[in-house]
Design a protein around this motif. Structure first.
Motif, PDB file in Angstrom:
ATOM      1  N   ASN A   8       0.834  -1.202   0.000  1.00 30.98           N
ATOM      2  CA  ASN A   8       0.000   0.000   0.000  1.00 30.98           C
ATOM      3  C   ASN A   8       0.872   1.257   0.000  1.00 30.98           C
ATOM      4  OD1 ASN A   8      -2.321   1.516  -0.009  1.00 30.98           O
ATOM      5  ND2 ASN A   8      -2.515   1.517   2.227  1.00 30.98           N
ATOM      6  N   GLY A   9       1.943   1.237   0.792  1.00 30.07           N
ATOM      7  CA  GLY A   9       2.860   2.393   0.852  1.00 30.07           C
ATOM      8  C   GLY A   9       3.496   2.659  -0.509  1.00 30.07           C
ATOM      9  N   ASN A  10       3.920   1.597  -1.188  1.00 28.28           N
ATOM     10  CA  ASN A  10       4.545   1.758  -2.507  1.00 28.28           C
ATOM     11  C   ASN A  10       3.539   2.257  -3.544  1.00 28.28           C
ATOM     12  OD1 ASN A  10       7.157   1.051  -1.768  1.00 28.28           O
ATOM     13  ND2 ASN A  10       6.781  -1.124  -2.045  1.00 28.28           N
ATOM     14  N   LEU A  11       2.289   1.757  -3.455  1.00 26.67           N
ATOM     15  CA  LEU A  11       1.251   2.230  -4.380  1.00 26.67           C
ATOM     16  C   LEU A  11       0.920   3.699  -4.109  1.00 26.67           C
ATOM     17  CD1 LEU A  11      -1.166  -0.867  -4.280  1.00 26.67           C
ATOM     18  CD2 LEU A  11       0.260  -0.170  -6.219  1.00 26.67           C
ATOM     19  N   ALA A  12       0.863   4.046  -2.814  1.00 24.65           N
ATOM     20  CA  ALA A  12       0.534   5.434  -2.446  1.00 24.65           C
ATOM     21  C   ALA A  12       1.604   6.390  -2.973  1.00 24.65           C
ATOM     22  CB  ALA A  12       0.397   5.551  -0.928  1.00 24.65           C
ATOM     23  N   ARG A  13       2.880   5.937  -2.952  1.00 22.59           N
ATOM     24  CA  ARG A  13       3.961   6.794  -3.475  1.00 22.59           C
ATOM     25  C   ARG A  13       3.778   7.035  -4.981  1.00 22.59           C
ATOM     26  NH1 ARG A  13       8.679   4.138  -1.676  1.00 22.59           N
ATOM     27  NH2 ARG A  13       8.874   3.191  -3.714  1.00 22.59           N
ATOM     28  N   LEU A  14       3.306   6.007  -5.669  1.00 27.55           N
ATOM     29  CA  LEU A  14       3.071   6.163  -7.110  1.00 27.55           C
ATOM     30  C   LEU A  14       1.948   7.176  -7.370  1.00 27.55           C
ATOM     31  CD1 LEU A  14       3.374   2.451  -8.351  1.00 27.55           C
ATOM     32  CD2 LEU A  14       5.060   4.280  -8.568  1.00 27.55           C
ATOM     33  N   THR A  49       1.169   9.678  -5.309  1.00 26.02           N
ATOM     34  CA  THR A  49       1.744  10.996  -4.977  1.00 26.02           C
ATOM     35  C   THR A  49       2.579  11.529  -6.139  1.00 26.02           C
ATOM     36  OG1 THR A  49       1.864  10.271  -2.699  1.00 26.02           O
ATOM     37  CG2 THR A  49       3.146  12.229  -3.246  1.00 26.02           C
ATOM     38  N   ASN A  50       3.324  10.611  -6.798  1.00 26.77           N
ATOM     39  CA  ASN A  50       4.195  11.042  -7.908  1.00 26.77           C
ATOM     40  C   ASN A  50       3.467  11.143  -9.242  1.00 26.77           C
ATOM     41  OD1 ASN A  50       6.228  11.018  -6.069  1.00 26.77           O
ATOM     42  ND2 ASN A  50       7.051   9.032  -6.675  1.00 26.77           N
ATOM     43  N   GLY A  51       2.147  10.936  -9.203  1.00 25.42           N
ATOM     44  CA  GLY A  51       1.349  11.061 -10.433  1.00 25.42           C
ATOM     45  C   GLY A  51       1.530   9.894 -11.396  1.00 25.42           C
ATOM     46  N   LYS A  52       2.069   8.754 -10.897  1.00 25.88           N
ATOM     47  CA  LYS A  52       2.281   7.599 -11.791  1.00 25.88           C
ATOM     48  C   LYS A  52       1.100   6.630 -11.763  1.00 25.88           C
ATOM     49  CE  LYS A  52       6.860   8.237 -12.757  1.00 25.88           C
ATOM     50  NZ  LYS A  52       7.966   8.134 -11.848  1.00 25.88           N
ATOM     51  N   MET A  53       0.173   6.859 -10.827  1.00 22.77           N
ATOM     52  CA  MET A  53      -0.994   5.982 -10.688  1.00 22.77           C
ATOM     53  C   MET A  53      -2.135   6.828 -10.139  1.00 22.77           C
ATOM     54  SD  MET A  53      -1.143   2.488  -8.394  1.00 22.77           S
ATOM     55  CE  MET A  53      -0.778   1.165  -9.497  1.00 22.77           C
ATOM     56  N   THR A  54      -3.357   6.513 -10.544  1.00 24.22           N
ATOM     57  CA  THR A  54      -4.491   7.266  -9.980  1.00 24.22           C
ATOM     58  C   THR A  54      -4.922   6.593  -8.672  1.00 24.22           C
ATOM     59  OG1 THR A  54      -6.167   5.937 -11.081  1.00 24.22           O
ATOM     60  CG2 THR A  54      -5.315   7.847 -12.306  1.00 24.22           C
ATOM     61  N   GLU A  55      -5.676   7.343  -7.886  1.00 24.73           N
ATOM     62  CA  GLU A  55      -6.185   6.807  -6.620  1.00 24.73           C
ATOM     63  C   GLU A  55      -7.098   5.591  -6.889  1.00 24.73           C
ATOM     64  OE1 GLU A  55      -5.362   7.100  -3.696  1.00 24.73           O
ATOM     65  OE2 GLU A  55      -7.083   6.355  -2.567  1.00 24.73           O
ATOM     66  N   GLU A  56      -7.868   5.653  -7.983  1.00 24.95           N
ATOM     67  CA  GLU A  56      -8.759   4.532  -8.339  1.00 24.95           C
ATOM     68  C   GLU A  56      -7.919   3.289  -8.654  1.00 24.95           C
ATOM     69  OE1 GLU A  56      -9.267   7.689  -9.514  1.00 24.95           O
ATOM     70  OE2 GLU A  56     -10.850   7.831  -7.994  1.00 24.95           O
ATOM     71  N   GLU A  57      -6.810   3.492  -9.388  1.00 21.85           N
ATOM     72  CA  GLU A  57      -5.948   2.352  -9.734  1.00 21.85           C
ATOM     73  C   GLU A  57      -5.309   1.752  -8.463  1.00 21.85           C
ATOM     74  OE1 GLU A  57      -4.564   3.618 -14.266  1.00 21.85           O
ATOM     75  OE2 GLU A  57      -3.505   4.450 -12.553  1.00 21.85           O
ATOM     76  N   ARG A  58      -4.931   2.622  -7.526  1.00 21.31           N
ATOM     77  CA  ARG A  58      -4.354   2.118  -6.264  1.00 21.31           C
ATOM     78  C   ARG A  58      -5.363   1.223  -5.551  1.00 21.31           C
ATOM     79  NH1 ARG A  58      -4.618   2.740  -0.953  1.00 21.31           N
ATOM     80  NH2 ARG A  58      -6.285   4.277  -1.146  1.00 21.31           N
ATOM     81  N   LYS A  59      -6.606   1.735  -5.451  1.00 19.26           N
ATOM     82  CA  LYS A  59      -7.657   0.974  -4.747  1.00 19.26           C
ATOM     83  C   LYS A  59      -7.926  -0.340  -5.477  1.00 19.26           C
ATOM     84  CE  LYS A  59     -10.237   4.686  -2.509  1.00 19.26           C
ATOM     85  NZ  LYS A  59     -11.163   5.738  -2.908  1.00 19.26           N
ATOM     86  N   SER A  60      -8.000  -0.258  -6.796  1.00 15.23           N
ATOM     87  CA  SER A  60      -8.301  -1.456  -7.578  1.00 15.23           C
ATOM     88  C   SER A  60      -7.169  -2.485  -7.431  1.00 15.23           C
ATOM     89  CB  SER A  60      -8.522  -1.041  -9.033  1.00 15.23           C
ATOM     90  OG  SER A  60      -8.323  -2.125  -9.873  1.00 15.23           O
ATOM     91  N   THR A  61      -5.914  -2.008  -7.484  1.00 18.97           N
ATOM     92  CA  THR A  61      -4.771  -2.922  -7.335  1.00 18.97           C
ATOM     93  C   THR A  61      -4.832  -3.617  -5.981  1.00 18.97           C
ATOM     94  OG1 THR A  61      -3.432  -1.532  -8.778  1.00 18.97           O
ATOM     95  CG2 THR A  61      -2.236  -3.061  -7.342  1.00 18.97           C
TER      96      THR A  61
END
Ligand code: CAA
Ligand code: NDP
Length: 293
Positions: free
Chosen positions: A49-55, A57-69
């Motif tokens: 989760n921490g690694n996804l959240a960093r992505l 923050t850096n604009g490499k992933m959307t919040e929806e993609e983080r949740k879905s992952t």
């Protein structure tokens, strides 16, 4: 996503197991992580989760993609939960006895057609395959650390691995947008055959007093353009893993040039395993890593 392999099982919620879970879930696979303790799984999921959240923050992933992952990943300490897996990737401790024992527990649970792979850094794929009930559907899929950032995956066939298994693994790794290299089943394959003797030599350089931790790492970062110094990288990989790989090279190739540095042996005996234990060639307990020698 691979048309045939939909459910991915991961054994070991350590740094590699979690990294493989992260990239597999991000590519749309359903992932189940198995480890011995629920605590290990919880901390592994928190790391992902921490690694996804960093992505995000850096604009490499959307919040929806983080949740879905994240929603694609489950975990438990019950080996039976690996039953639906189409492909299981074992990423447990680099110890042949541990891996063999895992296979005897996991194989009876798996579908007969399920593929089983190991992320081992060094051990013989052929020998590990012989501890399973499916040597033809067993192979090495060797990711690099940190998995989300490293582009390479080594594929290693055992003597019995069939072509269908190799093709399925190749297709799976392709869907993770990684590049493969194929290595023959020799101790430590390609990357670690070359990298680990360099790291071991850096530890000898420290042991013999040629330079301090800081001097050795600075020398290799600025003098050879390595992204991390060799001692920093050893701590990052885990000194237990580094020692196991050197032992496999030493035993398997019977050449004294692979003798593990006695200082590496001592650190592992002391439980100083690098980043994951809070101390190795650096002390990680404060705000910034502090060289210990
Ligand atoms: C032992 C074995 O069997 C085989 C092995 O794996 S050997 C080890 C191989 N690995 C190496 O040699 C790593 C050498 N180090 C490096 O390449 C770099 O220092 C590094 C990629 C780890 C970090 O690079 P950096 O430029 O300092 O950091 P940074 O810019 O913050 O990160 C780069 C990317 O890595 C990701 N990353 C960094 N550390 C991470 C970690 N611990 N976990 C997950 N992702 C991580 C970042 O999220 C970032 O991703 P994006 O490019 O998608 O944004
Ligand atoms: N570190 C690296 O840079 C790389 C490592 N590898 C390979 O990946 C594998 C894992 O390495 P890494 O993630 O670094 O190691 P870690 O020590 O971070 O994680 C290993 C995990 O396996 C768990 N484990 C141990 N025994 C069992 C078991 N019987 N059943 C289930 N889980 C178990 C451990 O639990 P516990 O802590 O409770 O013992 C731990 O969670 C090794 O084969 C290693 O060589 C490959 C590429 C790079």
């Amino acid at each position: 996503m691979n048309a045939v392999l939909k459910n991915i099982g991961i054994i070991g919620a350590g740094q590699m197991g979690c990294g493989i879970a992260h990239v597999s879930a991000a590519a749309g696979y359903r992932v189940h992580i198995y480890d011995l303790s629920q605590d290990r799984i919880e901390s592994g999921l928190a790391t992902i989760n921490g690694n996804l959240a960093r992505l995000v923050t850096n604009g490499k992933m959307t919040e929806e993609e983080r949740k879905s992952t994240l929603s694609h990943i489950t975990g438990s300490s019950d080996v039976n939960d690996l039953a639906p897996s189409d492909l299981v990737i074992e990423a447990a401790t680099e110890d042949e006895a541990v891996k063999r024992k895992i296979y005897t527990q996991v194989c009876p649970v798996l579908k007969p057609e399920a593929l089983l792979a190991t992320n081992t850094s060094s051990l013989s794929i052929t020998r590990l395959a012989a501890a399973t009930d499916r040597p033809e559907r067993f192979m090495g899929i060797h990711f690099m650390n940190p998995v989300p950032a490293m582009k390479l995956v080594e594929l290693v066939r055992g003597i019995a691995t069939d072509e269908k298994t190799f093709s399925a693994a190749k297709e799976f790794v392709g869907t993770l947008e990684k590049t493969i290299t194929v290595a023959e089943d020799f101790p430590a394959f390609i990357v670690n055959r070359i990298l680990l003797p360099m790291i071991n030599e850096a530890i000898y350089t420290l042991y013999e007093g040629v330079g301090t931790v800081d001097a050795i790492d600075t020398a290799m970062k600025l003098g050879a353009n390595h992204p991390m110094g060799p001692l920093q990288l050893a701590d990052f990989i885990g000194l237990d893993t580094c020692l196991s790989i050197m032992q496999v090279l030493h035993d398997g190739l019977a050449d004294s040039k692979y003798r593990p540095c006695p200082l590496l042996v001592k650190y592992v005996e002391a439980g100083w395993l690098g980043r994951k234990s809070g101390r190795g060639f650096y002390d990680y307990r404060g705000e910034v890593p502090v060289p210990t020698r």
